[in-house]
Design an enzyme around this catalytic site. Sequence first.
Site, PDB file in Angstrom:
ATOM      1  N   ASP A  24      54.639  76.157  36.256  1.00  0.00           N
ATOM      2  CA  ASP A  24      55.433  77.321  36.654  1.00  0.00           C
ATOM      3  C   ASP A  24      56.930  76.998  36.513  1.00  0.00           C
ATOM      4  OD1 ASP A  24      55.720  79.886  37.722  1.00  0.00           O
ATOM      5  OD2 ASP A  24      55.717  79.188  39.803  1.00  0.00           O
ATOM      6  N   HIS A  25      57.684  77.893  35.937  1.00  0.00           N
ATOM      7  CA  HIS A  25      59.148  77.738  35.811  1.00  0.00           C
ATOM      8  C   HIS A  25      59.572  76.359  35.300  1.00  0.00           C
ATOM      9  CE1 HIS A  25      60.168  81.625  37.419  1.00  0.00           C
ATOM     10  NE2 HIS A  25      59.288  81.434  38.379  1.00  0.00           N
TER      11      HIS A  25
END
Length: 289
Positions: A83-84
Amino acid sequence: MNHIINSSYLLNHARKFGYAVPAFNIHNLETIQVVLTIAKELESPVILAGTPGTYSYAGVQQIIAIVESMAAENNQQVVVHLDHHHDFDDIHNKIRAGIRSAMIDGSAMPLKENIAITRKVTELCHYYGCSVEAEIGQLVGQEDDLIIDDVADPYTHPEDARLLVEQTNIDSLAVAIGSAHGLYKSTPKLDYERLQKIAKLVDIPLVLHGASGIPDSDVKKCIELGISKVNVATDLKLSFAETLKSFFLEKPGSTDPREYNQLAKAAMADVVRHKIMTCGSAGRIYSFK
Ligand SMILES: [Zn+2]
């Protein structure tokens, strides 16, 4: 790594049949156990997501080993997602360790640079059979060390979204339509019209970040309009922390993690169950067979 898969098939299936795959941000053994147990109970596809901070905290190999062993025991196919993530080498190392789903977040960059880094990461990922999510537009709020306070124009522009998708070969796209990371001060107003426009122009699954704190009916509407992956981080953290806080207020002398973590796990299980029902993903693994 027989039980860790990429997210392409799951998200395309969700898009085709009008539901969303929930992605839960996990942090430790307990969060992984809860998400996988409830996903099995409800026969739901599931994505376990971790920010760079989570992987440094818990260990890439350790997260993979826990998920792989538990998924094998449960007979589940599970997505472990980055994620990210921003850094090419970091993503490469984690793919080599066994991850098969990555987000390259170039949303803070101008469009041209976002396209360039996204294209580069997508080529790398596809070489390994790893699926890729990119982002365009910016979500305000805080997710780990990613803090965005004030952006003049945070929303995703539909035409930019089309360009990014056309020029990068990504598998899914995170859009900014008014949701935020972290806690909301008031109920967010989502821009459904914008979402509809993007969904018309873009032929891949769309992702809603910052879904914690958005009313269920609004999340469901987003799914109807083209969202195929719903990210949940804050609601799990909250239920974990709030349970522990009230436990220690009542029993300040307790020292047994098995006692208080059991309660925290039960509280998180309710959140996971609820999100899976909201996403409409319960029972969906049957339709893959
Ligand atoms: Zn996010």
